[in-house]
Design an enzyme around this catalytic site. Structure first.
Site, PDB file in Angstrom:
ATOM      1  N   GLU A   1      45.482  54.337  42.423  1.00  0.00           N
ATOM      2  CA  GLU A   1      46.059  55.672  42.570  1.00  0.00           C
ATOM      3  C   GLU A   1      45.045  56.719  42.999  1.00  0.00           C
ATOM      4  OE1 GLU A   1      49.056  56.119  42.715  1.00  0.00           O
ATOM      5  OE2 GLU A   1      50.190  54.944  41.267  1.00  0.00           O
TER       6      GLU A   1
ATOM      7  N   HIS B   1      54.572  58.889  39.354  1.00  0.00           N
ATOM      8  CA  HIS B   1      53.514  59.864  39.111  1.00  0.00           C
ATOM      9  C   HIS B   1      53.977  61.001  38.205  1.00  0.00           C
ATOM     10  CE1 HIS B   1      51.746  58.536  43.275  1.00  0.00           C
ATOM     11  NE2 HIS B   1      51.744  57.576  42.365  1.00  0.00           N
TER      12      HIS B   1
END
Length: 596
Positions: free
Chosen positions: A271, A375
């Site tokens: 990420e 997210h």
């Protein structure tokens, strides 16, 4: 997943990208400058977003194809990531580099990628694929998703909880692998952040230097508060890790032994720019590793589109993509697929492609129809309906990928050829307790494994008969009295060993006498339950070392056996009791005749 994320980028939808991020008090003159590459289609909306905040986005210093090179301060890198996400619904979309030269080289490479060697992919392992698919379970996938997303609600790469998740996963995989000495579970050590990547390896039996990778990323991120915010990441990417784990579990449960080495990978730090996978892929490239296929599983449990699979077409290998599609149509019908472009380095497959290895990524939907809760604290199993029904399809596809790229076989099935036909040298098989050629090929040769008799020689792994049930005589002196040194089976025309074809047997023996020594040869169509049939009895033409040969027709059976009995006097018998008798077996794979 990092939508439109970089191959080696600095962040994906994060407000902080560094292990020790600069504070608001940091003076611009103290900031390190970073060279980046970014997709040119992002420049206009990002520049507009910068202007809206009273900021100026630097002009590119170089452009090639669809990639631009720019120099930014570290604080601008963070602003850039936020702008790309807000304006384009993409995460990062750029790559950070240590120098302008490196950035320019990356842009040029993206515009004209180096050709990669692509193996030939083919489907010939249905019994093992079906056994593995039948073993895969939705409940196990669901449990793994639930454990990761509720016990480690923040798996940020530089948070202790991110490393805690890696420790937990390594323990889970290690527990699954107990009792399999051919399996190891280790960390891939990263330096500069806390989370480590986890790798489980099943050693290949016949092609151990060829590597198949099945992976997903372990970290998660909350785009507003990376280090402390809730980021359960149930879909992104606990779902992918759960699929990887279930494929691994199914392989062990079914006694799967791959021909090629299989590595199951849980990448750290995806990420924040594919850090983990990039480090691994780069190290494999530098070591000259032969990675023949990579499957990336990033987000598998949210069904946002009518099709079951989305096949990523950009920064993937076309031949491997075709193979994945063929696996779907062959083994998972009536499930459907579509194809889509994911963007500039949108997940870990891009790291492998950049390193020159063939990679593919089947996705849960398309970029426009994917899970919009990733997210955020709302990326939960509950949001996906509380089941792993969609992810189950990907675990089944991954199991098929493993068995049809790594080849080999589950317990009780015959391994198919892993590559071009070859002459095979047998290895001792601890289950059969005799030399065995696992893979189909042009021939099977015991090599030196049979040299000697009983404790004379001495013979390695004696007595080298199926299950050890037919012992040798112990009288005499090695290479003065009777012994078998070698058995080889092949075809006279130099083609594959196929049921119904004529095969030639060559047996190297040491003879005491031409008048008293005889070699009896037997064949069994099924090495697991042998019914020995006499092929014939041969007489040595001279004392000492010689090779005796004959032919026979290969019966129908995937795992066959030959037995040679070299005796002093006596009469033919599959297992004699003479004190000078030497019995040796050879187990080998035989292909089925082609269907007209």
């Amino acid at each position: 997943m990092s939508k439109f994320g970089p191959v080696v980028a600095w962040l994906a939808c994060a407000t902080s990208v560094f292990a020790a991020p600069p504070t608001q008090a940091t003076a611009p003159s103290q900031e390190r400058e970073v060279w980046i590459t970014i997709g040119t289609d992002a420049l206009k909306p990002v520049r507009s977003a910068f202007r809206g905040q009273g900021l100026t986005l630097p002009d590119p210093t170089y452009q090639k194809g669809g990639v631009a090179v720019m120099r930014l301060r570290e604080s601008q890198v963070m602003q850039l990531g936020h702008a790309v996400h807000e304006e384009l619904n993409r995460c990062a979309g750029f790559i950070a580099h240590d120098s302008e030269a490196e950035a320019v080289a990356a842009a040029n490479a993206d515009a004209a990628p180096q050709p990669m060697a692509t193996p030939t992919y083919f489907i010939n392992n249905a019994p093992s694929v079906n056994a593995l698919i039948g073993e895969v379970r939705e409940l196990d996938i669901r449990n793994t998703i639930n454990s990761l997303s509720t016990n480690f609600t923040n798996r940020y790469y530089n948070a202790q909880s991110g490393q805690d998740a890696a420790v937990w996963l390594r323990a889970q995989w290690g527990e699954l692998a107990k009792g399999r000495p051919d399996i190891s579970v280790t960390y891939f050590k990263h330096f500069g952040w806390k989370q480590q990547s986890v790798i489980a390896t099943i050693q290949g039996t016949t092609h151990p230097n060829e590597i198949v990778v099945i992976g997903g990323h372990l970290d998660s991120i909350n785009q507003n508060s990376p280090t402390t915010g809730a980021a359960p990441g149930a879909d992104d990417d606990a779902s992918g890790i759960a699929c990887v784990t279930e494929i691994f579990r199914a392989a062990i449960a079914k006694g799967y032994k791959p021909a090629r080495t299989v590595k199951f990978m849980a990448y750290a730090a995806e990420e924040v720019g594919l850090y983990g996978s990039n480090a691994i892929a780069t190290s494999y490239k530098n070591e000259g590793a032969n990675v023949v296929g990579v499957l990336q599983l990033d987000m598998t449990n949210y069904k946002g589109a009518s099709d079951d699979f989305g096949i990523t077409t950009d920064r993937t290998n076309p031949a491997l993509n075709t193979h994945v599609i063929n696996l779907i149509t062959t083994y998972l019908s009536p499930l459907t697929y579509t194809q889509f472009a994911c963007g500039y380095g949108c997940s870990d497959h891009a790291s492998w492609t950049s390193a020159g290895f063939p990679a593919a990524m089947p996705f849960e939907a398309t970029i426009s129809t994917d899970n919009k809760k990733i997210h955020t604290p709302e990326d939960t199993l509950t949001y996906m309906g509380g089941t792993a029904d969609h992810a189950l399809k990907f675990a089944k596809l991954g199991a098929a990928f493993m068995a049809e790229v790594a080849k080999g076989a589950t317990e009780g099935n015959t391994p198919p050829k892993a590559g071009p036909s070859q002459h095979n040298t047998a290895l001792f098989d601890s289950t059969y307790k005799v030399p065995r050629c696992v893979e189909e090929g042009l021939s099977c040769d015991s090599g030196t494994l049979l040299n000697g008799r009983a404790n004379l020689g001495p013979e390695v792994n004696r007595p080298n008969t199926l299950k050890g049930e037919c012992p040798d005589g112990t009288s005499g002196i090695f290479h003065n009295d009777e012994s078998i040194d070698r058995i080889k089976v092949s075809t006279p025309d130099g083609t594959d060993l196929i049921a119904g074809k004529t095969a030639k047997i060559d047996v190297t023996v040491f003879s005491y006498s031409t008048t008293t020594d005889r070699l009896d040869l037997y064949s069994a169509a099924n090495a697991d339950s042998p019914e020995w049939k006499l092929i014939g009895t041969l007489t040595p033409a001279s004392a000492g070392t010689s090779t005796l040969s004959t032919t026979y027709t290969l019966p129908t059976g995937g795992v066959q056996a030959l037995r040679a009995r070299f005796r002093y006097n006596g009469t033919p018998a599959a297992c004699g009791n003479g004190t000078y008798d030497d019995h040796d077996d050879l187990v080998f794979a035989v292909g089925a005749p082609a269907v007209p």
